[in-house]
Design an enzyme around this catalytic site. Structure first.
Site, PDB file in Angstrom:
ATOM      1  N   HIS A 130       0.831  -1.203   0.000  1.00 30.33           N
ATOM      2  CA  HIS A 130       0.000   0.000   0.000  1.00 30.33           C
ATOM      3  C   HIS A 130       0.863   1.250   0.000  1.00 30.33           C
ATOM      4  CE1 HIS A 130      -3.380   2.653   1.401  1.00 30.33           C
ATOM      5  NE2 HIS A 130      -2.373   3.277   2.006  1.00 30.33           N
ATOM      6  N   GLU A 131       1.894   1.264   0.839  1.00 30.61           N
ATOM      7  CA  GLU A 131       2.764   2.441   0.906  1.00 30.61           C
ATOM      8  C   GLU A 131       3.548   2.618  -0.388  1.00 30.61           C
ATOM      9  OE1 GLU A 131       2.171   4.469   3.109  1.00 30.61           O
ATOM     10  OE2 GLU A 131       1.007   3.141   4.392  1.00 30.61           O
ATOM     11  N   HIS A 134       1.416   4.399  -2.869  1.00 34.35           N
ATOM     12  CA  HIS A 134       1.425   5.849  -2.705  1.00 34.35           C
ATOM     13  C   HIS A 134       2.632   6.465  -3.416  1.00 34.35           C
ATOM     14  CE1 HIS A 134      -1.997   6.728  -0.267  1.00 34.35           C
ATOM     15  NE2 HIS A 134      -1.615   5.988   0.756  1.00 34.35           N
ATOM     16  N   GLU A 200      -6.529   7.010  -1.009  1.00 34.15           N
ATOM     17  CA  GLU A 200      -6.417   5.823  -0.174  1.00 34.15           C
ATOM     18  C   GLU A 200      -7.032   4.613  -0.870  1.00 34.15           C
ATOM     19  OE1 GLU A 200      -4.674   5.345   2.407  1.00 34.15           O
ATOM     20  OE2 GLU A 200      -4.126   7.423   2.820  1.00 34.15           O
TER      21      GLU A 200
END
Length: 318
Positions: A130-131, A134, A200
């Site tokens: 997930h990071e 980003h 998100e």
């Protein structure tokens, strides 16, 4: 699009600096604030990632000191086609993580010790993916710059609270001082509202694709949300303007900052990931290029690590 959003946000934050300067010292104060704002913008672009990591006491994790986490991030970055980011660890009992950096070539991911102790292998992998999403989506520039500038505005607001009412050049006197006292939470709200919540959802989806395990990321979000409610994050409470950077809002809810939501509803995020899981996305196997024999062996191997469905409570570092 992210660059345009960044420019618009910086312009808005600069305007707030000018208002604060005018209330502190009239036209002279506004000029000083303009110079200060310009310097802060330049500093934020080049150094805000280091500032945020320092705020949260993050320490660089080397391949020698943290081989499991380092190799995991390296493999996921390879899956995503990204340069290897720097990896940091925060000594914090709350499970959480964030990414920072102005571009993929100057990026970093940071995880708390609580995350590594309370989540299993697959769940941590989902969080790191997930990071990395980003970073790949270039969300980290606007996330990090806004955190730094909001902190600077809060500092000026506090300065106004102590000195603004006593300054002859303050055109609004006591009213101006009271206004400055209110600007800090307003700045925090602007930061949170300026960051689109859809980032998100996009990072969840892309992160699930990178690791190939949407259910593991869904389980991780559930555990992190529960942990954030039970375990206070002291550094996040001291720096609420950085809350939007974390995978789950790290603030306890005891502060007024939480009146302004920084994240989409966690249940909605979990539901979207579980729908991805039901549709059967590609799952990267242990034979995925980039995973070394040393990484596949031991407690994190197929035989030793917990799967998302087992919901093992002890993390691989615990």
């Amino acid at each position: 699009m992210n660059y345009m959003k960044t420019a618009m946000l910086l312009a808005g934050m600069t305007a707030l600096f000018l208002v604060i300067g005018f209330m502190l010292g009239g036209q002279t104060g506004m000029v000083i604030a303009l110079v200060f704002a310009a310097g802060t913008n330049v500093y934020a672009y080049w150094n805000s990632d280091k500032a945020v990591l320092s705020m949260h006491g993050a320490e660089l994790a080397s391949e020698t000191q943290n081989p499991e986490l380092y190799k995991m991030v390296a493999r996921l970055a390879d899956n995503a086609g990204l340069p290897m980011p720097k990896v940091y660890v925060m000594n914090n009992p709350q499970p959480n993580a964030f990414a920072t950096g102005r571009d993929p070539e100057n990026a970093a991911v940071a995880a708390t010790t609580g995350l590594m102790q309370q989540l299993n292998y697959d769940e941590i992998e989902g969080v790191m993916a997930h990071e990395l999403a980003h970073i790949q989506n270039r969300d980290t520039l606007i996330m990090t710059v806004t955190a730094t500038i909001a902190g600077a505005i809060s500092m000026l607001a506090n300065f106004a609270m102590f000195f603004g009412g006593r300054d002859r050049n303050n055109p609004l006197g006591l009213i101006g001082t009271i206004a400055m006292m209110l600007l800090a939470p307003i700045a925090a709200m602007l930061v949170q509202m300026a960051i689109s919540r859809t980032r998100e959802y996009a990072a969840d989806r892309r992160g699930a694709e990178i690791c190939g395990k949407p259910q593991a990321l869904a389980d991780a979000l559930r555990k992190i949300a529960s942990g954030a409610q039970r375990i206070e994050n002291d550094t996040a409470e001291a720096n609420p303007a950085t809350a939007h950077m974390f995978i789950i809002n790290p603030l306890s809810g005891a502060r007024m900052d939480n009146l302004f939501s920084t994240h989409p509803n966690t249940d909605n995020r979990i539901e979207a990931l579980e729908q991805m899981s039901d549709s059967g996305p590609q799952v990267f196997s242990d034979d995925t290029p980039g995973r070394t024999d040393a990484f596949a062996a031991g407690p994190w191997s197929k035989a030793g690590r917990g799967s998302a469905s087992r919901k093992r409570t002890n993390g691989p570092w615990g």
